[in-house]
Motif scaffolding. Structure first.
Motif, PDB file in Angstrom:
ATOM      1  N   GLY A 280      10.745  59.113  11.328  1.00 52.75           N
ATOM      2  CA  GLY A 280      10.337  57.712  11.468  1.00 52.75           C
ATOM      3  C   GLY A 280      10.119  57.010  10.144  1.00 52.75           C
ATOM      4  O   GLY A 280       9.934  55.798  10.102  1.00 52.75           O
ATOM      5  N   ARG A 513       8.795  48.253  16.883  1.00 46.07           N
ATOM      6  CA  ARG A 513       8.453  49.494  16.182  1.00 46.07           C
ATOM      7  C   ARG A 513       6.945  49.640  16.236  1.00 46.07           C
ATOM      8  O   ARG A 513       6.209  48.757  15.788  1.00 46.07           O
ATOM      9  N   THR A 515       3.859  52.500  15.414  1.00 45.72           N
ATOM     10  CA  THR A 515       3.494  53.831  14.934  1.00 45.72           C
ATOM     11  C   THR A 515       1.989  53.949  14.850  1.00 45.72           C
ATOM     12  O   THR A 515       1.277  52.950  14.758  1.00 45.72           O
ATOM     13  N   ARG A 520       2.775  58.030  20.577  1.00 49.22           N
ATOM     14  CA  ARG A 520       3.820  58.174  21.593  1.00 49.22           C
ATOM     15  C   ARG A 520       3.199  58.391  22.970  1.00 49.22           C
ATOM     16  O   ARG A 520       3.576  57.759  23.944  1.00 49.22           O
ATOM     17  N   ASP A 554      11.410  51.845  18.480  1.00 52.50           N
ATOM     18  CA  ASP A 554      10.957  53.075  17.829  1.00 52.50           C
ATOM     19  C   ASP A 554       9.461  53.203  18.004  1.00 52.50           C
ATOM     20  O   ASP A 554       8.699  52.375  17.491  1.00 52.50           O
ATOM     21  N   CYS A 556       6.670  55.940  17.172  1.00 55.18           N
ATOM     22  CA  CYS A 556       6.555  57.212  16.436  1.00 55.18           C
ATOM     23  C   CYS A 556       5.098  57.638  16.314  1.00 55.18           C
ATOM     24  O   CYS A 556       4.220  56.795  16.105  1.00 55.18           O
ATOM     25  N   ASN A 557       4.893  58.942  16.366  1.00 51.85           N
ATOM     26  CA  ASN A 557       3.606  59.483  15.933  1.00 51.85           C
ATOM     27  C   ASN A 557       3.608  59.435  14.414  1.00 51.85           C
ATOM     28  O   ASN A 557       4.577  59.856  13.783  1.00 51.85           O
ATOM     29  N   SER A 558       2.529  58.953  13.859  1.00 52.49           N
ATOM     30  CA  SER A 558       2.492  58.880  12.394  1.00 52.49           C
ATOM     31  C   SER A 558       1.829  60.128  11.834  1.00 52.49           C
ATOM     32  O   SER A 558       1.254  60.922  12.568  1.00 52.49           O
TER      33      SER A 558
END
Ligand SMILES: Cc1ncc(C[n+]2csc(CCOP(=O)(O)OP(=O)(O)O)c2C)c(N)n1
Ligand SMILES: [Mg+2]
Length: 831
Positions: A280, A513, A515, A520, A554, A556-558
């Protein structure tokens, strides 16, 4: 070693093999430790270490020493991948590639005389001279040279104060008069109260390489907070790469220039390095340069870091670190070449540690002889690099060349004095042309409602998955419930409201997007944006399957970072205005770890640099008895930062409000950061759920009028969860004369809407601001003066927890008592 040779077999091949293996052994030792004995400090203060393993005297050792203990020291044997190590070995041990020395000399003269002219013309002003690490200029030139050949179209560069003005002229190729003009401080009225100092401003330009490649230079605007610009630069690069598609990673090359003290000391560097290979966040490799002058303000390397080199922070990654003596210009250029080729070959970060010195004090108004008398005596006696290099390469006419360049700068300086206002040194990319900043105007209002048919259609896509997908039973149930929500058979919760907002946006071509830590699934098990097959863990993302021509989505797990990740997402939003970009804190409380990014970029970016961002911060907030660090997203801090419509601060009180707010952010052309205090326990609470029809309403309401009570005698104003609790309490009390009004948008202050609501209850004598937060927190001190202004003759009271040093109690029981008291006071407080 001697023993090994002795025991070698006496055949010809045996002797050869033994010699080879002996050679390999000696070289290996130097590959591993050689950098510690390299000649890296031009002034000789950083003495080579005595490494017993390197005390070998034979032909192999002489060769190996030449390769690994000269003016380049490379750390690379920690890289597990043999191919990468071999790649570096071959270049370090093989023949040296040629360098265009005349061009390098010209660059050095230009860079050093630029500083000299600034010094003479603007004595007593800060410029943070590059002298001592001037080789940065030929180094960046070589990076651009290689990158240009590899197809780079833009260098995205983040750097702090040191040498920045020089880089603006020599790399971004802005006319020197533009920089000089910024020293003239031409028209103070044009920037009163806003703007920034000259060595923080962003710059753009065009660099034409020797092989005629044109590389756009983007030097990112930067605050004083050292290294805070790192993740922002990487996020910006990633956005540019995502826009470009397939070729993005080779077209957009990120370059970060660090200070030695800052690189070792600032944790955000580690956070940024940690993004390097994550899907990501990766940008296909960042080039890091430490403009290492072996000093930080007055602090010596021994006081700066616990490692031998500042750059060794990067050792945790499987990437090379090239230390190079900044006074061997040819070596510096070769390192630039090697590092850039490596980045393009392997797609990882690389680190160049350019070791020099600092000719003047920290700034030019500091006297460094007070703290480092011996060092500065040595520096005073040390000639400038261009003179040393000119002699080394036997250059001719150097004096005349220098004189010509000096005259160029001097006439530029005269021109600058004639300019009537400070020039802007940057151009904005076209994708910003349709967006607006500044004050809010009614024309920015957009409709955000969707038709029931459209909602049904998106629901269908959001709640179905391939027939052969093995879904987790709990998620199956959740999707079934969401399907019912979309069909209007069940009230809509926040999770579904958000999914519908995202789904509708990507369907209409707006990328999304999001994050954050565990985003998620969602910290509160509320999102489930990614379905995981229970048999083989393969994934299905409904939001990526909305329609054939949808925009990207998108989620995303950060990494477990706040400052780094928020900086990255801010950067991303800067170069993707068309997208809805969101960062979510695990709990709003943790956003304070990113306070520097919030203060310096999100809140002040437009004011300082005229740069807009539509970034959204999702900050879970609410007093639920979870203790001091799981209660408060610090509403007060955001309100304190709010001025001149710099951002929007909202707390949507229902799922539908959240839906409209997200869509408003994406659809309006007013690009402002949005801070959203999001619910925790209320995520699925029936009181905050919405009928699907509310999604077809026109838009987000900044104030939610109370339609249950007409002409109340008392008006309670509040924001967030407490409003629902107050309604519950009112029901229990069978109270029919108290109105409860939610302020869903705190900033910009919804004066018109609040006035209208107060006028609806004109006979109310008491207007009460009710909040869960202690008196020194929450929206209280922001709301009271504003409400008093609106209330006129009527009294404005407040109900809140007592002022407190920590945001909340650690005891769930104490919390409950407090909460009950708040509710009771809300209905009884009198003047
Ligand atoms: C986060 C932060 N802390 C402190 C400072 C104050 N400060 C500005 S420059 C500097 C020294 C930086 O040293 P180094 O990183 O080696 O860069 P150099 O000035 O030597 O190029 C300090 C402490 C700052 N700007 N930012
Ligand atoms: Mg330094």
């Amino acid at each position: 070693m001697a023993n090994r040779l002795k025991s070698a077999p006496a055949t010809a091949t045996g002797v050869l093999e033994a010699a080879n293996s002996e050679r390999e052994h000696v070289f290996d030792v130097f590959r591993r430790w050689g950098y510690l004995q390299a000649d890296l400090d031009p002034l000789g203060f950083l003495q080579p270490l005595r490494i017993p393993e390197l005390q070998i005297e034979n032909e192999f050792a002489r060769e190996a020493r030449q390769a690994y203990c000269g003016t380049i020291g490379v750390e690379f044997v920690h890289i597990p991948d043999a191919e990468k190590r071999r790649w570096i070995q071959e270049r370090m041990e093989g023949p040296q590639s040629p360098v265009d020395q005349e061009t390098a000399l010209d660059q050095l003269i230009r860079a050093e005389l630029f500083e000299l002219v600034l010094q003479q013309r603007y004595l007593g002003t800060k410029r943070f001279s590059l002298e001592g690490t001037t080789a940065l200029i030929p180094l960046v030139d070589e990076i651009l040279e290689v990158a240009g050949r590899q197809g780079a179209s833009e260098l995205v560069m983040g750097m702090s104060h040191r040498g920045r003005l020089n880089v603006i002229v020599q790399v971004a190729k802005r006319a020197p008069e533009e920089v000089f003009a910024n020293f003239e401080d031409v028209d103070p009225r044009s920037v009163l109260g806003s703007g920034d100092v000259k060595y923080h401003m962003g710059a753009t330009g065009e660099y034409v390489t020797r092989t005629r490649a044109r590389v756009h230079i983007h030097l990112v605007s930067n605050p004083s907070h050292l290294e805070a610009v790192d993740p922002v630069t990487i996020g910006r690069t990633r956005a540019k790469q995502d826009r470009a598609g397939e070729s993005g990673k080779s077209k957009y090359l990120p370059l970060l220039v660090h200070g030695d003290a800052a690189f070792a000391g600032q944790g955000i560097v580690a956070e940024t390095l940690n993004f390097a290979d994550l899907p990501g966040y990766t940008v296909g490799g960042t080039i890091h340069i430490l403009a290492n002058n072996l000093i930080g303000f007055t602090t010596t390397p021994k006081e700066e870091h616990s490692s031998r080199f500042s750059a060794q922070l990067a050792r945790r990654q499987a990437i090379p670190i090239f230390h190079v003596n900044a006074e061997d210009v040819d070596a510096v250029i070769r390192v630039g070449r090697m590092a850039t080729e490596y980045r393009y070959q392997f797609g990882t970060d690389v680190v160049i540690d350019l070791i020099g010195y600092r000719r003047h004090g920290h700034s030019e108004v500091d006297d460094p002889t007070i703290t480092q008398p011996l060092l500065y005596k040595a520096i005073k006696e040390h000639p400038p690099l261009w003179e040393i290099y000119a002699e080394d390469i036997g250059a001719e006419d150097v004096g005349a060349r220098a004189q010509a360049i000096r005259e160029e700068y001097e006439s530029a300086q005269q021109k600058a004095g004639e300019l009537s206002k400070k020039p802007s040194m940057r151009d904005l990319p076209d994708y910003w042309s349709g967006y607006k900043g500044g004050r809010y105007k009614a024309e920015y209002t957009v409709d955000t409602g969707l038709s029931p048919e459209e909602l049904r259609e998106i629901t269908e896509r959001l709640t179905t998955y391939p027939a052969d997908f093995h879904i987790h039973p709990k998620v199956k149930k959740l999707l079934e419930q969401r399907a019912e929500m979309g069909q209007g058979k069940r009230a809509l919760d926040y999770g579904m409201a958000e999914a519908l907002a995202f789904g509708s946006l990507v369907k209409s071509g707006i990328p999304v997007r999001l994050t954050g830590q565990d985003s998620r699934r969602g910290t509160f098990n509320q999102r489930h944006s990614v379905l995981v097959d229970v048999e083989d863990e393969h994934e299905y993302v409904p939001l990526q399957n909305i329609s054939a021509d949808q925009a990207r989505c998108d989620i995303c797990n950060s990494t477990l970072s706040e400052a780094g990740v928020l900086g990255f997402e801010y950067g991303y939003s800067r170069d993707y205005p068309e997208a809805l970009v969101l960062w979510e804190a695990q709990f709003g409380d943790f956003a304070n770890v990113a306070q520097a990014v919030i203060d310096q970029f999100v809140s002040a970016g437009e004011d300082k640099w005229g740069l807009l961002s539509g970034l959204v911060l999702l900050l879970p907030h609410g007093y639920e008895g979870q203790g001091p660090e799981h209660s408060s997203a610090r509403i007060e801090r955001f309100l304190q930062l709010a001025a001149r419509d710099n951002f929007q601060i909202c707390q949507p009180s229902s799922a539908a409000q959240y839906f409209h707010l997200l869509r408003r952010q994406a659809l309006s052309h007013w690009r402002k950061p949005l801070v959203v205090f999001t619910p925790k326990s209320m995520l699925r609470h029936p009181d905050a759920s919405s009928p699907i029809d509310d999604l077809s309403h026109q838009r987000f309401l900044s104030v939610l009028p109370d339609m249950e009570v007409e002409n109340a005698t008392r008006v309670l104003l509040c924001t967030g969860k407490i409003g629902h609790e107050l309604r519950e309490e009112r029901k229990k009390r069978r109270d029919v004369s108290t109105a409860i009004v939610f302020v869903d948008q705190l900033y910009p202050f919804p004066e018109t809407e609040l006035t209208a609501e107060l006028n609806r209850h004109a006979s109310a004598r008491e207007i009460v601001w009710v909040q869960e937060e202690p008196a020194n927190m929450g929206a209280l001190s922001y709301m009271l003066p504003r409400l008093r202004h609106l209330a006129g003759e009527r009294s404005v009271l407040s109900v809140k927890r007592s002022a407190s040093a920590s945001p909340a109690t650690g005891s769930a029981k104490a919390h409950e008592v407090e909460q009950k008291t708040l509710l009771s006071l809300a209905f009884s407080t009198k003047q």
